[in-house]
Design a protein around this motif. Structure first.
Motif, PDB file in Angstrom:
ATOM      1  N   ARG A 101      11.665   9.574   2.593  1.00  0.00           N
ATOM      2  CA  ARG A 101      12.200   9.144   3.894  1.00  0.00           C
ATOM      3  C   ARG A 101      11.067   8.806   4.872  1.00  0.00           C
ATOM      4  O   ARG A 101      11.171   7.849   5.639  1.00  0.00           O
ATOM      5  CB  ARG A 101      13.107  10.212   4.478  1.00  0.00           C
ATOM      6  N   SER A 102       9.983   9.580   4.834  1.00  0.00           N
ATOM      7  CA  SER A 102       8.872   9.281   5.739  1.00  0.00           C
ATOM      8  C   SER A 102       8.194   7.963   5.338  1.00  0.00           C
ATOM      9  O   SER A 102       7.756   7.198   6.211  1.00  0.00           O
ATOM     10  CB  SER A 102       7.865  10.431   5.785  1.00  0.00           C
ATOM     11  N   LEU A 103       8.125   7.666   4.032  1.00  0.00           N
ATOM     12  CA  LEU A 103       7.567   6.381   3.601  1.00  0.00           C
ATOM     13  C   LEU A 103       8.457   5.219   4.056  1.00  0.00           C
ATOM     14  O   LEU A 103       7.950   4.154   4.417  1.00  0.00           O
ATOM     15  CB  LEU A 103       7.394   6.351   2.086  1.00  0.00           C
ATOM     16  N   VAL A 104       9.769   5.429   4.035  1.00  0.00           N
ATOM     17  CA  VAL A 104      10.684   4.392   4.514  1.00  0.00           C
ATOM     18  C   VAL A 104      10.451   4.146   6.008  1.00  0.00           C
ATOM     19  O   VAL A 104      10.437   2.995   6.460  1.00  0.00           O
ATOM     20  CB  VAL A 104      12.157   4.776   4.227  1.00  0.00           C
ATOM     21  N   LYS A 105      10.235   5.223   6.773  1.00  0.00           N
ATOM     22  CA  LYS A 105       9.948   5.058   8.203  1.00  0.00           C
ATOM     23  C   LYS A 105       8.669   4.261   8.412  1.00  0.00           C
ATOM     24  O   LYS A 105       8.605   3.397   9.290  1.00  0.00           O
ATOM     25  CB  LYS A 105       9.820   6.422   8.887  1.00  0.00           C
ATOM     26  N   ALA A 136      -3.855   0.937  -7.036  1.00  0.00           N
ATOM     27  CA  ALA A 136      -5.099   0.969  -6.261  1.00  0.00           C
ATOM     28  C   ALA A 136      -4.845   0.588  -4.807  1.00  0.00           C
ATOM     29  O   ALA A 136      -5.607   0.960  -3.921  1.00  0.00           O
ATOM     30  CB  ALA A 136      -6.129   0.037  -6.889  1.00  0.00           C
ATOM     31  N   ASN A 137      -3.751  -0.137  -4.535  1.00  0.00           N
ATOM     32  CA  ASN A 137      -3.415  -0.538  -3.167  1.00  0.00           C
ATOM     33  C   ASN A 137      -3.092   0.648  -2.269  1.00  0.00           C
ATOM     34  O   ASN A 137      -3.114   0.528  -1.048  1.00  0.00           O
ATOM     35  CB  ASN A 137      -2.220  -1.493  -3.161  1.00  0.00           C
ATOM     36  N   VAL A 138      -2.767   1.788  -2.859  1.00  0.00           N
ATOM     37  CA  VAL A 138      -2.418   2.979  -2.074  1.00  0.00           C
ATOM     38  C   VAL A 138      -3.552   3.330  -1.118  1.00  0.00           C
ATOM     39  O   VAL A 138      -3.318   3.774   0.004  1.00  0.00           O
ATOM     40  CB  VAL A 138      -2.115   4.172  -3.012  1.00  0.00           C
ATOM     41  N   LEU A 139      -4.781   3.098  -1.541  1.00  0.00           N
ATOM     42  CA  LEU A 139      -5.939   3.503  -0.737  1.00  0.00           C
ATOM     43  C   LEU A 139      -6.446   2.388   0.189  1.00  0.00           C
ATOM     44  O   LEU A 139      -7.457   2.572   0.857  1.00  0.00           O
ATOM     45  CB  LEU A 139      -7.062   3.982  -1.660  1.00  0.00           C
ATOM     46  N   ASP A 140      -5.747   1.260   0.256  1.00  0.00           N
ATOM     47  CA  ASP A 140      -6.177   0.161   1.124  1.00  0.00           C
ATOM     48  C   ASP A 140      -6.329   0.552   2.597  1.00  0.00           C
ATOM     49  O   ASP A 140      -7.266   0.110   3.243  1.00  0.00           O
ATOM     50  CB  ASP A 140      -5.234  -1.039   1.002  1.00  0.00           C
ATOM     51  N   PRO A 141      -5.425   1.357   3.163  1.00  0.00           N
ATOM     52  CA  PRO A 141      -5.583   1.668   4.587  1.00  0.00           C
ATOM     53  C   PRO A 141      -6.679   2.695   4.896  1.00  0.00           C
ATOM     54  O   PRO A 141      -6.977   2.940   6.066  1.00  0.00           O
ATOM     55  CB  PRO A 141      -4.211   2.217   4.996  1.00  0.00           C
ATOM     56  N   VAL A 142      -7.307   3.276   3.879  1.00  0.00           N
ATOM     57  CA  VAL A 142      -8.304   4.325   4.110  1.00  0.00           C
ATOM     58  C   VAL A 142      -9.609   3.712   4.612  1.00  0.00           C
ATOM     59  O   VAL A 142     -10.180   2.818   3.982  1.00  0.00           O
ATOM     60  CB  VAL A 142      -8.566   5.131   2.815  1.00  0.00           C
ATOM     61  N   MET A 143     -10.060   4.202   5.765  1.00  0.00           N
ATOM     62  CA  MET A 143     -11.328   3.768   6.355  1.00  0.00           C
ATOM     63  C   MET A 143     -12.303   4.937   6.288  1.00  0.00           C
ATOM     64  O   MET A 143     -11.961   6.049   6.663  1.00  0.00           O
ATOM     65  CB  MET A 143     -11.119   3.337   7.805  1.00  0.00           C
ATOM     66  N   VAL A 144     -13.526   4.665   5.820  1.00  0.00           N
ATOM     67  CA  VAL A 144     -14.539   5.692   5.613  1.00  0.00           C
ATOM     68  C   VAL A 144     -15.640   5.550   6.660  1.00  0.00           C
ATOM     69  O   VAL A 144     -16.077   4.429   6.952  1.00  0.00           O
ATOM     70  CB  VAL A 144     -15.156   5.569   4.194  1.00  0.00           C
ATOM     71  N   GLU A 145     -16.081   6.672   7.200  1.00  0.00           N
ATOM     72  CA  GLU A 145     -17.216   6.691   8.121  1.00  0.00           C
ATOM     73  C   GLU A 145     -18.478   6.564   7.268  1.00  0.00           C
ATOM     74  O   GLU A 145     -18.876   7.508   6.585  1.00  0.00           O
ATOM     75  CB  GLU A 145     -17.223   7.998   8.918  1.00  0.00           C
ATOM     76  N   SER A 175       0.821  -1.213   0.000  1.00  0.00           N
ATOM     77  CA  SER A 175       0.000   0.000   0.000  1.00  0.00           C
ATOM     78  C   SER A 175       0.858   1.268   0.000  1.00  0.00           C
ATOM     79  O   SER A 175       0.327   2.360  -0.180  1.00  0.00           O
ATOM     80  CB  SER A 175      -0.936   0.008   1.205  1.00  0.00           C
ATOM     81  N   LEU A 176       2.165   1.134   0.199  1.00  0.00           N
ATOM     82  CA  LEU A 176       3.042   2.304   0.167  1.00  0.00           C
ATOM     83  C   LEU A 176       3.344   2.650  -1.283  1.00  0.00           C
ATOM     84  O   LEU A 176       3.851   1.822  -2.037  1.00  0.00           O
ATOM     85  CB  LEU A 176       4.347   2.027   0.916  1.00  0.00           C
ATOM     86  N   ARG A 177       3.044   3.876  -1.655  1.00  0.00           N
ATOM     87  CA  ARG A 177       3.239   4.244  -3.063  1.00  0.00           C
ATOM     88  C   ARG A 177       4.683   4.644  -3.320  1.00  0.00           C
ATOM     89  O   ARG A 177       5.360   5.173  -2.452  1.00  0.00           O
ATOM     90  CB  ARG A 177       2.295   5.352  -3.482  1.00  0.00           C
ATOM     91  N   THR A 178       5.117   4.387  -4.524  1.00  0.00           N
ATOM     92  CA  THR A 178       6.509   4.664  -4.885  1.00  0.00           C
ATOM     93  C   THR A 178       6.597   5.494  -6.152  1.00  0.00           C
ATOM     94  O   THR A 178       7.529   5.358  -6.912  1.00  0.00           O
ATOM     95  CB  THR A 178       7.275   3.342  -5.093  1.00  0.00           C
ATOM     96  N   GLY A 179       5.618   6.336  -6.393  1.00  0.00           N
ATOM     97  CA  GLY A 179       5.646   7.170  -7.577  1.00  0.00           C
ATOM     98  C   GLY A 179       4.762   6.648  -8.697  1.00  0.00           C
ATOM     99  O   GLY A 179       4.369   7.389  -9.569  1.00  0.00           O
TER     100      GLY A 179
END
Length: 186
Positions: free
Chosen positions: A112-116, A35-44, A27-31
């Motif tokens: 760098r923040s994505l690596v963290k 579609a996996n980028v939005l996997d962690p998004v939870m909607v109310e 889910s971490l995007r690399t440029g």
């Protein structure tokens, strides 16, 4: 299953932790848009929090653009808000019942923040694997104490559990190194 401990069950549970890690780093995007980028998004939605893919279709119309087609017109605002608040650094553009999400170029700081984040995912996975190891070792100690297995067999099984654990941890480290290289590649 050996007396007192099921090595296949331990391996299956560790494989589950490894699979969860693979899903997290995917889910971490690399440029490149995915579609996996939005996997962690939870909607109310409808009184509870649900994954984005349960209220919308996610497409990749262009290499640096995501498209989100929301099924219920009333959910557009909630989906927009969920994506903005997800700490993914994405700003959706509302277009009727659809959202267009341009993926900005990754700068050095964002990389760098994505690596963290990837390192955090790896650590969580390693902790889960170690918890499975601890459960297996506890079961072995109990089986030895109850006289189900002897000391020699217990030592042999504990070495096998440790070998499985070491293999899983090295798999996590290898996947993390690959993802880190992919993220930092300009």
């Amino acid at each position: 299953m050996s007396k007192g401990i099921d090595l296949n069950d331990i391996k299956r549970r560790m494989d589950g932790a490894l699979a969860a890690f693979k899903n997290d780093i995917a889910s971490l995007r690399t440029g490149r848009a995915s579609a996996n980028v939005l996997d962690p998004v939870m909607v109310e939605a409808y009184g509870s929090r649900v994954p984005l893919n349960q209220v919308a279709n996610i497409t990749v119309p262009e290499p640096r653009m995501l498209g989100v087609s929301i099924w219920d017109r009333q959910m557009v605002g909630a989906v927009d808000r969920a994506i903005r608040e997800s700490n993914l650094g994405l700003n959706p553009i509302i277009d009727g019942q659809n959202l267009r999400i341009p993926l900005p170029e990754l700068n050095e700081e964002r990389r760098r923040s994505l690596v963290k984040v990837a390192h955090d995912y790896a650590e969580k996975s390693k902790v889960a694997i170690r918890h499975v190891r601890r459960d297996g070792m506890d079961a072995l100690k109990k089986a030895e104490k109850d006289g189900v297995v002897g000391q020699d067999e217990s030592r042999s099984l504990s070495e096998k559990v440790q070998k499985i654990t070491d293999d899983m941890i090295s798999d996590v480290d290898r996947l993390l190194a690959d993802k880190e290289k992919e993220i930092m590649q300009v």
